[in-house]
Design an enzyme around this catalytic site. Structure first.
Site, mmCIF file in Angstrom:
data_model
loop_
_atom_site.group_PDB
_atom_site.id
_atom_site.type_symbol
_atom_site.label_atom_id
_atom_site.label_comp_id
_atom_site.label_asym_id
_atom_site.label_seq_id
_atom_site.Cartn_x
_atom_site.Cartn_y
_atom_site.Cartn_z
ATOM 1 N N CYS A 187 0.705 -1.118 -0.054
ATOM 2 C CA CYS A 187 0.189 -0.133 0.030
ATOM 3 C C CYS A 187 0.802 1.426 -0.130
ATOM 4 O O CYS A 187 1.459 1.806 -0.929
ATOM 5 C CB CYS A 187 -1.035 0.005 1.298
ATOM 6 N N HIS A 191 -3.792 -4.973 0.329
ATOM 7 C CA HIS A 191 -3.320 -5.538 1.508
ATOM 8 C C HIS A 191 -3.358 -7.079 1.631
ATOM 9 O O HIS A 191 -4.347 -7.671 2.269
ATOM 10 C CB HIS A 191 -3.991 -4.936 2.572
ATOM 11 N N GLU A 251 -1.676 -9.065 3.347
ATOM 12 C CA GLU A 251 -1.567 -9.727 4.722
ATOM 13 C C GLU A 251 -2.869 -10.042 5.510
ATOM 14 O O GLU A 251 -2.935 -10.677 6.285
ATOM 15 C CB GLU A 251 -0.816 -8.746 5.563
HETATM 16 N N1 GLN Z 1 -1.886 6.603 2.738
HETATM 17 C C1 GLN Z 1 -2.184 6.085 1.551
HETATM 18 C C2 GLN Z 1 -3.590 6.068 0.790
HETATM 19 O O1 GLN Z 1 -4.363 6.578 1.496
HETATM 20 C C3 GLN Z 1 -1.847 4.638 1.835
HETATM 21 C C4 GLN Z 1 -2.791 3.854 2.859
HETATM 22 C C5 GLN Z 1 -2.412 2.453 3.369
HETATM 23 O O2 GLN Z 1 -1.125 2.161 3.357
HETATM 24 N N2 GLN Z 1 -3.261 1.749 3.906
HETATM 25 O O3 GLN Z 1 -3.508 5.812 -0.520
#
Ligand code: GLN
Length: 540
Positions: free
Chosen positions: A383, A509, A511
């Site tokens: 992410c 994600h 995970e």
């Molecule tokens: N802050 C980034 C976004 O909003 C990444 C978010 C995250 O890592 N879950 O896109």
């Protein structure tokens, strides 16, 4: 058979592992062939934990249907291998929101709206909701907080009412407490447990089973004493001794016959013994690793173990799959600079740059990506970690010196990561990110395709920013391969560097879907790449 409702409350102290006990019992009942789910009732006023800083309650866990939930739901999914949903996490905030909205709509027909019965009725409705779907034989409800907290009172009152409203054989209450060991006296002490149960009984809830967290084995005399003073049957005092792995707890609970006591009390007809072979096999590999690797987890919230819970657990699963002990070193992103990167990261066999929000630590994350890219160290970005991998590439390889995410630098002339179109008009913070499962199509011949072994996958998301497709061309030409994208919206989901031993970064994600019995494939391959890196280093 009617749906059975099991409630788990906690006393004496927080962090005793109610979620693990609930998940372990669920696992045992599931392994006997029952359809089980677990839900968590949290006493705080936030509608969900999505707006909470991870330092408050640890990671925010995201379900398939896009709910931002308590991290205990992650344990439920990892233990059961079954997805949870929006309905599995209820907060006091959600309850009040529903009741107040109904009041404004005039639904209470001029009545005075009160905690009893209106709030408790709404709590009870939600406590029974999943049972009404017909999908489950057993619903386990974990009541957050500790008995005696003012905040949990309405939950306990609702439980008390259900204790009498449900048929006797459909309701069961488990209370988790702590039996502390006093070193100076060389004694285990039952008094806090007695007080905790008294507190619970003073609000009319009667535990059927008491599970005692302890660091030493409880003698039969001590169990009898707890039973005598706490009004439960002698055999219904169960010990939960400190375990070497949370995944050992279901086996410990089975040895204590917790599932058998539950099945008897709920009068569930003959069921086979739990089949836990897959779990035992996993634990065997976890306990006897043949290799070890060191992985850096570069993130912002490193002081709190639970902030990256699902990532840590994914490494446990992926490690066992490779018969490898994974040492995860959490490194504060802010502390990584171009000057110290070699000292901080040089001995690592793999570098994972973590998800996150806000500006703090971003330059450190970029340094970590650069160090991994330039030194051929296996790299995995998740992410925000993926977004920083893209920024780093744009700056260093394409020469866009001020390339950035607009989350970090709204004025940049090279917004390689930018706010998603649908996010531009969003002002409300809670529940408005791109959340939950989305499809991703993988490009044949790429590392991602090799890892997953198929073209179409689905993973969960939680973000507002995205890879800016205006830069797709130059990035690809310079050697950054887009290996996964959303087939409906064309959003970039995965990037990789083909000229690197292992460099992959994902917008989603992964995970969140790893379990001991189905370890997440990117984690499995990342650990494998780290093992190869480690072997190469020792050969040199
Ligand atoms: N802050 C980034 C976004 O909003 C990444 C978010 C995250 O890592 N879950 O896109």
């Amino acid at each position: 058979m009617n749906t059975k409702y099991i409630f788990v409350t906690g006393g004496v102290a927080s962090s005793l592992g109610k979620g693990i006990i609930a998940a372990s019992l669920a696992k045992l009942l599931q392994a006997r062939g029952l359809r089980v789910t677990i839900q968590k009732f949290d006493p705080y006023l936030n509608i969900d934990p999505g707006t909470l800083n991870p330092y408050e309650h640890g990671e925010c866990y995201v379900t398939e249907d896009g709910a931002e939930t308590d991290l205990d739901l992650g344990h439920y999914e990892r233990f059961l291998g079954v997805y949870t949903s929006k309905a599995n996490n209820v907060t006091t905030g959600k309850i009040y929101n529903t009741v107040i909205t109904k009041e404004r709509e005039g639904a209470y027909l001029g009545k005075t709206v009160q905690i009893v019965p209106h709030i408790t009725d709404e709590i009870k409705r939600r406590m029974l909701l999943l049972g009404k779907t017909g999908q489950y034989d057993v619903i386990i409800t974990e009541v957050g907080g500790t008995v005696g907290d003012m905040e949990s009172q309405p939950f306990l009152e609702s439980m008390r009412q259900l204790q009498w409203e449900l048929p006797e054989e459909d309701f069961l209450s488990i209370h988790l407490t702590l039996i502390p060991y006093l070193k100076s006296a060389k004694e285990l002490k039952t008094k806090p447990t007695q007080h905790s149960v008294q507190e619970l009984q003073s609000v009319g809830v009667h535990p059927d089973i008491i599970v005692c967290r302890t660091e030493k084995n409880l003698t039969p005399e001590l169990r009898n004493k707890v039973a005598r003073f706490c009004n439960v049957r002698p055999g219904h005092v169960i010990q939960s001794i400190d375990a070497w792995s949370i995944y050992q707890v279901p086996l410990n609970m089975e040895a204590e016959k917790l599932d058998q006591i539950v099945v008897n009390k709920l009068r569930i007809d003959y069921l086979p013994q739990a089949n836990l072979d897959a779990l035992k096999d996993f634990l065997q590999r976890l306990r006897h690793p043949q290799h070890e690797v060191n992985i850096a987890l570069v993130g912002k919230y490193v002081e709190l173990q639970d902030a990256y819970k699902s990532i840590q657990e994914s490494f446990v699963h992926a490690g066992a799959a490779n018969s490898c002990k994974v040492h995860v070193h959490t490194i504060k992103a802010e502390h990584v600079t171009a000057d110290n990167a070699a000292d901080v990261l040089g001995k690592m066999d793999g570098i994972l740059v973590a998800p996150g929000f806000g500006e703090r630590g971003l330059e450190g994350k970029i340094c970590a990506v650069r160090y991994a890219r330039e030194n051929g160290i296996p790299f995995f970005g998740i992410c925000l970690g993926m977004q920083m991998a893209v920024v780093e590439f744009a700056r260093d390889v394409l020469g866009y010196a001020d390339a950035a995410s607009t989350e970090q630098a709204p004025e940049t002339t090279h917004p390689v990561i930018d706010l998603m179109e649908e996010q531009k008009s969003t002002t409300i913070k809670g529940g408005t990110m791109r959340l939950g499962a989305y499809p991703c199509r993988l490009v044949k011949g790429t590392l991602a395709y090799k890892i997953y072994g198929k073209e179409d996958i689905s993973e969960r998301h939680r973000h507002r920013y995205e890879f800016n497709n205006a830069y797709l061309e130059p990035m690809q030409q310079a050697g950054l391969k887009v290996s996964g994208f959303n087939p409906d919206s064309n959003l970039v989901e995965i990037v990789e560097l083909p000229n690197h031993p292992f460099f992959i970064a994902v917008q989603f994600h992964p995970e969140l879907k790893s379990t001991p019995e189905r370890p997440q494939p990117i984690f499995v391959n990342f650990v494998k790449a780290a093992m190869e890196h480690s072997a190469n280093c020792s050969r040199k």
